[in-house]
Design a protein around this motif. Structure first.
Motif, short mmCIF file in Angstrom:
data_model
loop_
_atom_site.label_atom_id
_atom_site.label_comp_id
_atom_site.label_asym_id
_atom_site.label_seq_id
_atom_site.Cartn_x
_atom_site.Cartn_y
_atom_site.Cartn_z
N CYS A 1 -7.79 -8.98 -2.55
CA CYS A 1 -8.49 -9.82 -1.59
C CYS A 1 -10.00 -9.77 -1.87
N ASP B 1 -12.19 -9.55 0.27
CA ASP B 1 -12.80 -8.73 1.33
C ASP B 1 -13.72 -7.66 0.74
N HIS C 1 -4.39 -5.86 2.02
CA HIS C 1 -4.95 -4.81 2.89
C HIS C 1 -4.71 -5.15 4.36
N CYS D 1 -6.52 -7.90 7.13
CA CYS D 1 -6.97 -9.02 6.29
C CYS D 1 -7.26 -10.26 7.15
CO CO Z 1 -8.34 -9.83 3.12
#
Ligand code: CO
Length: 211
Positions: free
Chosen positions: A43, A45, A99, A102
């Motif tokens: 991701c 993130d 994760h 998310c």
């Molecule tokens: Co995420």
């Protein structure tokens, strides 16, 4: 904010000094080329930086990141990374790492209209639809969110296996293992979902091409 920005290049210089202190040949050696054994699909993130959380150095992990670690088989960016990793770098392991917490997966659980990103979130919503019965049966919202994160990773592992790139590699008997992990942003621990696949057998019969 300005201070944080101004420090970035200074931090880089300190990092170089620190790396050379530990290994004077580090950059010289990497300048000759890369041979990472792993492709990471994670991701975007900011809390889930691929190399840091698995203690890997530059040169050890080939990385592709997008919102909610998706494997969309018409995504030219993802396909190009996958093709290069499999056919040129010859990685032997592909890890899809989602994760908990998310934002992309969470958005897919709502009916919020955000904008252009709605098109991307739709792919995650498809995963919800596939697993609607299981997910809707979970009363606790946090538990349902966590399970959705896990199921999304599992679907991306299967979607990877269905790509022409992985299918061709398996047809050529190139050993490639695809793994599904979930990183917990609350404690930093990675959970292996134990959904690894290395051949067509785990795919639903509809997707099994004759290799
Ligand atoms: Co995420």
């Amino acid at each position: 904010m300005e201070k944080f920005y101004n420090e970035l290049l200074e931090n880089n210089k300190k990092w170089v000094v620190n790396m050379l202190d530990k290994d004077p040949q580090f950059f010289e050696r990497l300048s000759h080329g890369q041979q990472p054994p792993i492709l990471w699909i994670g991701c975007a993130d900011s809390r889930v930086p691929a190399n840091e959380i698995i203690g890997a150095l530059p040169g050890e992990v080939f990385v592709h990141r997008n919102i909610a670690n998706m494997v969309v088989h018409t995504d030219m960016n993802m396909l190009s990374v996958l093709d290069y990793a499999i056919n040129v770098l010859k990685v032997s392991h592909v890890i899809v790492c989602g994760h908990y917490g998310c934002g992309g997966v969470q958005a897919a659980m709502t009916n919020k209209h955000i904008g252009l990103i709605d098109n991307w979130i739709r792919h995650i919503k498809d995963v919800y639809r596939f697993h609607q019965d299981e997910l809707n049966a979970i009363g606790d919202e946090k538990t349902r969110f966590d399970r959705f994160v896990e199921l999304n990773v599992k679907e991306q592992v299967l979607d990877l296996a269905k790509t022409s790139i992985i299918q061709n590699a398996w047809e050529k008997k190139q050993a490639i293992h695809i793994h599904g992990w979930v990183y917990d942003i609350h404690d930093g621990i990675i959970k292996d979902l134990m959904v690894s696949i290395k051949n067509n057998e785990s795919l639903s019969q509809v997707y099994q091409l004759d290799l």
